[in-house]
Motif scaffolding. Structure first.
Motif, PDB file in Angstrom:
ATOM      1  N   TRP A  36      -5.161  -3.367   1.896  1.00 37.82           N
ATOM      2  CA  TRP A  36      -4.745  -4.697   2.369  1.00 37.82           C
ATOM      3  C   TRP A  36      -4.737  -4.755   3.894  1.00 37.82           C
ATOM      4  CZ3 TRP A  36      -4.763  -8.580  -0.903  1.00 37.82           C
ATOM      5  CH2 TRP A  36      -4.501  -8.362  -2.256  1.00 37.82           C
ATOM      6  N   LYS A  82      -5.962 -11.505   3.993  1.00 39.71           N
ATOM      7  CA  LYS A  82      -5.685 -11.214   2.574  1.00 39.71           C
ATOM      8  C   LYS A  82      -6.344 -12.240   1.651  1.00 39.71           C
ATOM      9  CE  LYS A  82      -1.337  -8.753   3.129  1.00 39.71           C
ATOM     10  NZ  LYS A  82       0.110  -8.869   3.252  1.00 39.71           N
ATOM     11  N   SER A 104      -1.459 -10.012  -6.834  1.00 43.65           N
ATOM     12  CA  SER A 104      -2.249  -9.060  -6.046  1.00 43.65           C
ATOM     13  C   SER A 104      -3.224  -8.246  -6.874  1.00 43.65           C
ATOM     14  CB  SER A 104      -1.290  -8.101  -5.326  1.00 43.65           C
ATOM     15  OG  SER A 104      -0.531  -7.374  -6.290  1.00 43.65           O
ATOM     16  N   SER A 148      -6.515  -3.526  -8.268  1.00 46.53           N
ATOM     17  CA  SER A 148      -5.986  -4.230  -7.098  1.00 46.53           C
ATOM     18  C   SER A 148      -7.066  -5.138  -6.513  1.00 46.53           C
ATOM     19  CB  SER A 148      -5.558  -3.215  -6.034  1.00 46.53           C
ATOM     20  OG  SER A 148      -5.582  -3.818  -4.743  1.00 46.53           O
TER      21      SER A 148
END
Ligand code: MN
Ligand code: MN
Length: 450
Positions: A5, A11, A241, A433
């Protein structure tokens, strides 16, 4: 511990990229439906069927489909192909249940399908969940009939029943390998009696199949019908996420390497994206990584770009090539830490996972990547600002597994495993992820362009 990240400028880039990935997962639950998606995305982005082209030059984009279940794409580089190619190989088959050749039967007033499981799965995870039926049937006249049941809104689904806890004391005291056997994975497909009292529930289902799809019981013999989870790919976590879905092993690497070759700039070396079938059962058969299909395609490029072919061109091209075997890795699971060795584990959100080796029982059956090649890939990712981590597949002697890496390495190609770490790998609902998914796309793009 690296954090993917933090390496991503915004993001939202990762979150938006994963929307496209989720859409892909929902359309591509089998290798055949993957091929349809990949072929149409490739064509929409200027890739042409190599069989329809007589000569190739730098910048050309081509693909070839192998028997509807395996596809290869290439961007022709500026450099002579004999000086090597940059290959990313992943797989688009996932663990599932295949219908047997004589699947349909009736028991206790219910119609059911017999199945034979495909790939490594924990059988109990396939009971008491909604299931879809996807595949093709070739009828007696040779017509292809597509079946896709359970995926559309309002479609009925299928399921495998499980025992109620009240009566499961015998089942619960068994070992898990014995409590659920392959022959127990029978799919519930119907219960309504036939209008004709002489006929059975099975007859009624055969009539429904004839009406809906137009094929007969004998046609199951020449069919490839797969049972897969019906639930949709979704965002996971209060922070959205992660992605939860069936089939992320290895469609996460398939999608990201596909988007990488579509989006990359014109390359110096010829870039190749290979999406294999049959990885989950050992990369065998004419649509698996061990098939000559791969070499035949490279030979085709040589012939069409140089205007002539000899075997030395192919041998030199392969020998000077490098390959990322793009497959999923195991992420450290806080609920099951004991199977991993923390200093050599991958973490969700840790970026691309590099595995120098996989294998089992003392590195058996792995292509252990050369230190020099690991060094080269490491530098490449660092220069491109890609978050990466290294990992093993669990503790020493805990188990193990393999990828397509060894089969490409056997062709004298420098090969290393670089993929996305998953939680619940091989379960009907696997977790990745979104930062790792986006990082894979960026990392694979950089590799094609190297
Ligand atoms: Mn895999
Ligand atoms: Mn797998």
């Amino acid at each position: 511990m690296t954090c993917a990240w933090k390496n991503i400028k915004d993001k939202n880039l990762a979150l938006t990229f994963s929307d496209g990935y989720i859409d892909f997962l929902n359309k591509c639950k089998t290798e055949r439906t993957c091929i349809e998606f990949v072929k149409s995305s490739a064509e929409a982005n200027g890739f042409k069927d190599i069989d329809a082209i007589s000569s190739l030059k730098a910048g050309d984009k081509v693909y070839k489909v192998n028997r509807g279940k395996n596809i290869i794409l290439a961007r022709i580089g500026k450099e002579d192909i004999v000086n090597g190619t940059n290959i990313i190989a992943s797989h688009i088959d996932s663990p599932r249940l295949d219908l047997k050749q004589h699947p349909l039967y009736e028991d206790s007033g219910l119609a059911l399908f017999k199945t034979h499981y495909y790939g490594g799965l924990k059988k109990y995870q396939w009971t008491a969940i909604p299931l879809s039926l996807i595949g093709v049937v070739i009828d007696a006249e040779g017509n292809t009939i597509n079946v896709n049941l359970g995926e559309d809104e309002g479609d009925p689904v299928l399921t495998i029943t499980d025992l109620l806890p009240h009566l499961a004391s015998d089942q619960m005291s068994k070992k898990m390998t014995e409590a659920f056997t392959g022959e127990d994975l029978n799919v519930l497909v119907g219960s309504m009696p036939h209008d004709d009292e002489e006929k059975t529930v099975k007859d009624a289902i055969l009539d429904t199949i004839k009406e809906k799809y137009g094929f007969d019981e004998d046609d199951f013999i020449s069919a490839e019908l797969e049972i897969v989870p019906s639930f949709k790919a979704v965002s996971v976590g209060l922070d959205s996420s992660m992605v939860g879905s069936y089939g992320q092993d290895d469609r996460v690497c398939a999608y990201t390497s596909l988007m990488g070759i579509i989006d990359c700039a014109d390359t110096n070396r010829t870039a190749i994206c290979y999406l294999a079938d049959k990885e989950e059962i050992g990369s065998v058969g004419n649509t698996g990584m061990m098939s000559r299909f791969f070499e035949n395609f490279v030979a085709e490029i040589i012939e069409k770009s140089k205007g002539e072919y000899n075997d030395m061109y192919l041998r030199r091209a392969l020998s000077a090539s490098m390959c990322i075997s793009a497959d999923v890795a195991v992420a450290l699971d806080p609920n099951y830490k004991s199977v991993s060795e923390e200093k050599n584990s991958a973490f969700i959100g840790g970026g691309l996972t590099m595995c120098k080796y996989t294998g089992a029982r003392g590195k058996y059956s792995t292509s252990d990547a050369n230190a020099e090649f690991v060094g080269k890939i490491r530098r490449m990712f660092d220069d491109a600002g890609i978050a990466w981590q290294t990992a093993e597949l669990g503790k020493v002697d805990q188990g193990g597994g393999g990828t397509v890496a060894q089969f490409i390495a056997n062709l004298d190609v420098d090969t290393i495993d670089v993929g996305v770490a998953l939680l619940s790998m091989h379960a009907p609902f696997e977790i990745a992820s979104k930062a790792d998914v986006y990082t894979a796309y960026l990392g694979y793009k950089a590799f094609y362009e190297a």
